[in-house]
Design a protein around this motif. Structure first.
Motif, PDB file in Angstrom:
ATOM      1  N   LYS A   1       0.828  -1.203   0.000  1.00  0.00           N
ATOM      2  CA  LYS A   1       0.000   0.000   0.000  1.00  0.00           C
ATOM      3  C   LYS A   1       0.866   1.258   0.000  1.00  0.00           C
ATOM      4  CE  LYS A   1      -3.905  -2.188   2.383  1.00  0.00           C
ATOM      5  NZ  LYS A   1      -4.757  -2.202   3.610  1.00  0.00           N
ATOM      6  N   THR A   2       2.106   1.102   0.444  1.00  0.00           N
ATOM      7  CA  THR A   2       3.006   2.252   0.508  1.00  0.00           C
ATOM      8  C   THR A   2       3.859   2.370  -0.764  1.00  0.00           C
ATOM      9  OG1 THR A   2       4.783   0.947   1.522  1.00  0.00           O
ATOM     10  CG2 THR A   2       3.182   1.989   3.010  1.00  0.00           C
ATOM     11  N   ASN A   3       3.769   1.363  -1.623  1.00  0.00           N
ATOM     12  CA  ASN A   3       4.600   1.284  -2.839  1.00  0.00           C
ATOM     13  C   ASN A   3       6.084   1.137  -2.521  1.00  0.00           C
ATOM     14  OD1 ASN A   3       2.454   1.375  -4.628  1.00  0.00           O
ATOM     15  ND2 ASN A   3       2.487   3.607  -4.760  1.00  0.00           N
ATOM     16  N   LYS A   4       6.365   0.571  -1.338  1.00  0.00           N
ATOM     17  CA  LYS A   4       7.747   0.294  -0.951  1.00  0.00           C
ATOM     18  C   LYS A   4       7.844  -1.149  -0.470  1.00  0.00           C
ATOM     19  CE  LYS A   4       9.052   5.010   0.371  1.00  0.00           C
ATOM     20  NZ  LYS A   4       9.591   5.866   1.462  1.00  0.00           N
ATOM     21  N   VAL A   5       8.721  -1.913  -1.118  1.00  0.00           N
ATOM     22  CA  VAL A   5       8.964  -3.292  -0.713  1.00  0.00           C
ATOM     23  C   VAL A   5      10.450  -3.475  -0.477  1.00  0.00           C
ATOM     24  CG1 VAL A   5       6.980  -4.065  -2.069  1.00  0.00           C
ATOM     25  CG2 VAL A   5       9.265  -4.206  -3.058  1.00  0.00           C
ATOM     26  N   ALA A   6      10.804  -4.448   0.331  1.00  0.00           N
ATOM     27  CA  ALA A   6      12.218  -4.671   0.656  1.00  0.00           C
ATOM     28  C   ALA A   6      12.560  -6.146   0.513  1.00  0.00           C
ATOM     29  CB  ALA A   6      12.521  -4.206   2.075  1.00  0.00           C
TER      30      ALA A   6
END
Length: 337
Positions: A159-164
């Motif tokens: 949902k934040t458009n940030k993946v790690a």
């Protein structure tokens, strides 16, 4: 789930996630050559414990699978220190093993030396290695294809458009899966930013946890972890953080259904069947087809896949993932590094 039972559940989840099993896939096409039981001799060198619930245990269970399926005589050494790699490789070769598996790319240089001395013995490293076009080759997963697929799932759920991505060591095969994870995520959702991180260890769970918490603080809400025993730290960080999901990495397990039900934060897990991978290689050797090159197996051969979602994604999202998987298998999607 209550606060009291959650720690118990997460401990069970981590155990199940990292426990390997010794099943072979029904898609396997190689057939063993009939030999007297014990005539085919196979050995494996392991960098860690055979009960580490991760990479080394999967390697050991691969050896036991070879023993069962190919009626081989098997032997192993575990927790081998770097100083002993070359010595033990040479000892096994002198003892007349037919196939020696070195279960870490860290063994590569030592095994190369010994392979030149014993051309009759077939050697394999689990990882990336072009081979010597004679007796020393490599067994690896097509990690790019499963990395791409994990990236698709991560992009669908963020949902934040940030993946790690959090990996153990930056070996070539792991860099490949990380690169393709980013590619799969961006293809699915161009606005996604994928962060690639390395623990530089397969066992330092606390360091992995700190990396995961730093990524969460920076806005990542989907963590993908392939860090061996250190996966525990990443999964613990996800469990402790509201609104954060994880994609785990297993080296073979029959307990996927239970883990998915117990872990609402776990979207799925990559399941790479190390025992089946090693069996593929040993069968090639037994058949006299080993050519000392890089052998890769993946979705097509059924040695890797995503675990069932169990409701963690919508039916539409699941259908998309299945479609992407099929496109990878038929070569419609480029998953080259």
């Amino acid at each position: 789930m209550s606060k009291v039972t959650m720690p118990i559940a997460i401990a069970l989840i981590l155990t199940l996630l990292l426990t390997a099993c010794s099943t072979t896939n029904s898609n396997q096409t190689l057939t063993a050559v009939a030999q007297a039981p014990g005539a085919f001799k196979v050995a494996i060198l392991l960098p860690g414990r055979i009960n580490d619930n991760a990479w080394n245990q999967a390697g050991y269970q691969g050896l036991k699978l070879i023993e069962k399926q190919l009626e081989a005589q098997v032997t192993y050494r575990a927790s081998v220190p770097p100083a002993d790699w070359e010595k033990l490789s040479r000892q096994y070769a002198q003892q007349g093993v037919d196939f020696l598996i070195v279960h870490s790319e860290d063994y590569l240089a030592a095994a190369e030396v010994v392979a030149k001395e014993f051309r009759r013995v077939k050697f394999a490293v689990t990882g990336s290695y072009a081979g010597n076009n004679n007796n020393f080759g490599a067994l690896a997963f097509r990690s790019g294809e499963i990395g791409y697929l994990a990236g698709v799932v991560a992009a669908l759920k963020t949902k934040t458009n940030k993946v790690a991505y959090i990996g153990g060591q930056p070996y070539p095969i792991n860099r490949e899966e990380a690169t393709l994870l980013e590619r799969g995520a961006k293809k699915t959702k161009p606005s996604v930013v994928a962060s690639i991180n390395w623990v530089n260890s397969w066992s330092n769970a606390e360091k992995a946890r700190k990396i995961a918490l730093a990524q969460i603080a920076a806005g990542a809400d989907v963590l993908v972890t392939d860090a061996g025993e250190a996966n525990r730290g990443v999964l613990k960080a996800a469990q402790e953080s509201r609104g954060v999901y994880a994609i785990g990495w297993m080296h073979s397990s029959d307990e996927v259904d239970q883990t998915q039900q117990l872990a609402p934060f776990l979207l799925t897990s990559v399941v790479q069947q190390v025992p089946s991978l090693l069996l593929e290689g040993a069968t090639l050797v037994q058949q006299g087809r080993w050519e000392g090159k890089q052998y890769k197996f993946g979705l097509l051969e059924g040695v890797q896949d995503l675990a069932p979602f169990k409701g963690s994604v919508s039916p539409q999202e699941e259908a998309l993932v299945k479609s992407v998987k099929q496109d990878i298998i038929i070569g419609k999607i480029d998953v080259s590094p």
